[in-house]
Design an enzyme around this catalytic site. Structure first.
Site, PDB file in Angstrom:
ATOM      1  N   GLN A 183       0.805  -1.224   0.000  1.00 59.07           N
ATOM      2  CA  GLN A 183       0.000   0.000   0.000  1.00 59.07           C
ATOM      3  C   GLN A 183       0.836   1.272   0.000  1.00 59.07           C
ATOM      4  O   GLN A 183       0.266   2.370  -0.038  1.00 59.07           O
ATOM      5  CB  GLN A 183      -0.924   0.009   1.229  1.00 59.07           C
ATOM      6  CG  GLN A 183      -2.018  -1.028   1.207  1.00 59.07           C
ATOM      7  CD  GLN A 183      -3.162  -0.669   0.264  1.00 59.07           C
ATOM      8  OE1 GLN A 183      -3.249   0.436  -0.254  1.00 59.07           O
ATOM      9  NE2 GLN A 183      -4.043  -1.634   0.022  1.00 59.07           N
ATOM     10  N   HIS A 205      -0.804  -3.955  -8.701  1.00 60.16           N
ATOM     11  CA  HIS A 205      -2.170  -3.471  -8.905  1.00 60.16           C
ATOM     12  C   HIS A 205      -2.630  -2.453  -7.866  1.00 60.16           C
ATOM     13  O   HIS A 205      -3.707  -1.868  -8.006  1.00 60.16           O
ATOM     14  CB  HIS A 205      -3.162  -4.647  -8.983  1.00 60.16           C
ATOM     15  CG  HIS A 205      -3.585  -5.213  -7.671  1.00 60.16           C
ATOM     16  ND1 HIS A 205      -4.746  -4.840  -7.034  1.00 60.16           N
ATOM     17  CD2 HIS A 205      -3.011  -6.139  -6.868  1.00 60.16           C
ATOM     18  CE1 HIS A 205      -4.881  -5.514  -5.905  1.00 60.16           C
ATOM     19  NE2 HIS A 205      -3.834  -6.312  -5.782  1.00 60.16           N
ATOM     20  N   CYS A 328     -10.079  -8.481   0.557  1.00 62.66           N
ATOM     21  CA  CYS A 328      -9.849  -9.910   0.736  1.00 62.66           C
ATOM     22  C   CYS A 328     -10.793 -10.530   1.762  1.00 62.66           C
ATOM     23  O   CYS A 328     -10.946 -11.742   1.824  1.00 62.66           O
ATOM     24  CB  CYS A 328      -8.395 -10.157   1.146  1.00 62.66           C
ATOM     25  SG  CYS A 328      -7.205  -9.631  -0.091  1.00 62.66           S
TER      26      CYS A 328
END
Length: 383
Positions: A183, A205, A328
């Site tokens: 992140q 991503h 997730c």
């Protein structure tokens, strides 16, 4: 109907058009499509060169040696390779490892797995602001502690841990230090030439690159030993087998190059948008900001809306694309393990929404989002 406004950049980012362009150039017969391991012909050499360029782009973005960058399928695999590989490489009967209770599941689940192999685990409980202190880490270290894993930026709150000081503690005790930085690329300054980090995981991503590709930094000096977790060809200097996906790798390289170039300007703009949004909604009753007020990345707001349940609030907030935490674990109805570990009570943990902005967020979108949130929350609260 108003078009969807994407405010879930912490979950994933759209691929930058410049990244998509270089990826497309590596897919078809008239492009750079060959296997980088095919060293008997020119197409293979070209693919190998493209991979090498991307490896250097990623290394330059974090100020590392390109030989320290190993390609993986993403940050989850990088975390698994780093932690399992490092623990396996240590020839010691009793092993103890340390992490934080607010880590991503890609860390927590690895640690839980290692307990089944006889490894002792300690989970540090952060303060209410999400931060872990140096003294906490020092107190948790035992004579047989071999590894510490602490993420740089929390995926749910955006809180930034003091990696430099925590890593220094590990260096002082000769303990390997791993950091999940999925992140933080493009948001924080990462200088691995000076940061006391032995292993660092990256994701494409989360940084406007493609899904399915990531990298692991493995320090060469002092040299870090890890055992490969995938076998079948000894690619990536024996650390990770598998044919390298040239198109994904060049995409990650380009994404990291852009992120490094645009970071300061981009984060300043995004930070202003985030602050505008927060100032517009903070007057709502029983609203709370979760995580440290200033030691956090520019794009993330984690807000609790009092008695309102997030699973009911999110559909009402359409067309805003927001989340209740990590993508997730979004399918579960349990409150965020991150917030509960920080001491957030069940009511406010259940009402938490993560709003994360990004490169393509606009002033108009933020203005609409702020007004829409105030309108929806006010109506639901009245009911």
């Amino acid at each position: 109907m108003h078009p969807t406004i994407y405010l879930d950049y912490a979950s994933t980012t759209p691929v930058d058009p410049a990244v998509a362009k270089v990826m497309m150039d590596c897919l078809t017969l008239d492009g750079n499509f060959a296997n980088p391991a095919s060293r008997s012909h020119r197409p293979g050499w070209m693919a190998e060169e493209a991979v090498d360029i991307a490896r250097h782009q990623i290394a330059d973005a974090v100020n590392a040696d390109a030989r320290e960058i190993i390609f993986t399928s993403g940050a989850t695999e990088s975390n698994n390779l780093a932690i399992k590989g490092a623990v396996d490489a240590i020839a010691q009967e009793n092993k103890h490892i340390i992490t934080v209770a607010t880590e991503h599941k890609a860390i927590i689940d690895v640690f839980e797995y290692l307990t089944t192999k006889g490894v002792e685990v300690t989970y540090l409980k952060p303060a209410k602001d999400g931060l872990v202190s140096v003294s906490q880490l020092e107190e948790a270290i035992r004579p047989h502690t071999v590894l510490v894993s602490i993420m740089h930026v929390n995926n749910e709150t955006g809180v930034i841990q003091d990696i430099e000081r925590l890593g220094a503690v590990c260096r002082d005790h000769n303990i390997l230090f791993h950091c999940d930085a999925a992140q933080s690329t493009g948001k924080c300054d990462i200088d691995l030439s000076t940061m006391p980090v032995d292993l660092m995981s990256f994701s494409a991503h989360k940084t406007y690159g493609p899904k399915g590709i990531g990298a692991l930094f493995i320090r060469r000096k002092p040299k870090v030993q890890i055992i490969a977790q995938m076998h079948g060809g000894a690619h990536e200097r024996g650390f990770r087998s598998g044919t390298l996906p040239t198109h994904q790798i060049v995409g990650m390289g380009k994404a990291f190059e852009i992120a490094a170039q645009e970071r300061l300007h981009e984060q300043a703009r995004i930070g202003q948008l985030r602050d505008t949004l927060w100032e517009s909604v903070r007057h709502l009753p029983d609203i709370r900001l979760n995580g440290h007020a200033s030691r956090r990345v520019a794009n993330t707001l984690n807000i609790s809306f009092g008695q309102l349940d997030s699973q009911q609030l999110m559909p009402a907030l359409m067309p805003l694309a927001v989340s209740s935490g990590s993508a997730c674990t979004s399918a579960t109805m349990t409150p965020s393990h991150v917030l509960t570990a920080m001491g957030v009570d069940q009511v406010h943990a259940h009402s938490a929404i993560r709003i994360s902005l990004g490169r393509f967020s606009t002033n108009e979108e933020v203005d609409f989002a702020a007004n829409h949130i105030v309108d929806v929350v006010s109506k639901l609260t009245a009911l």
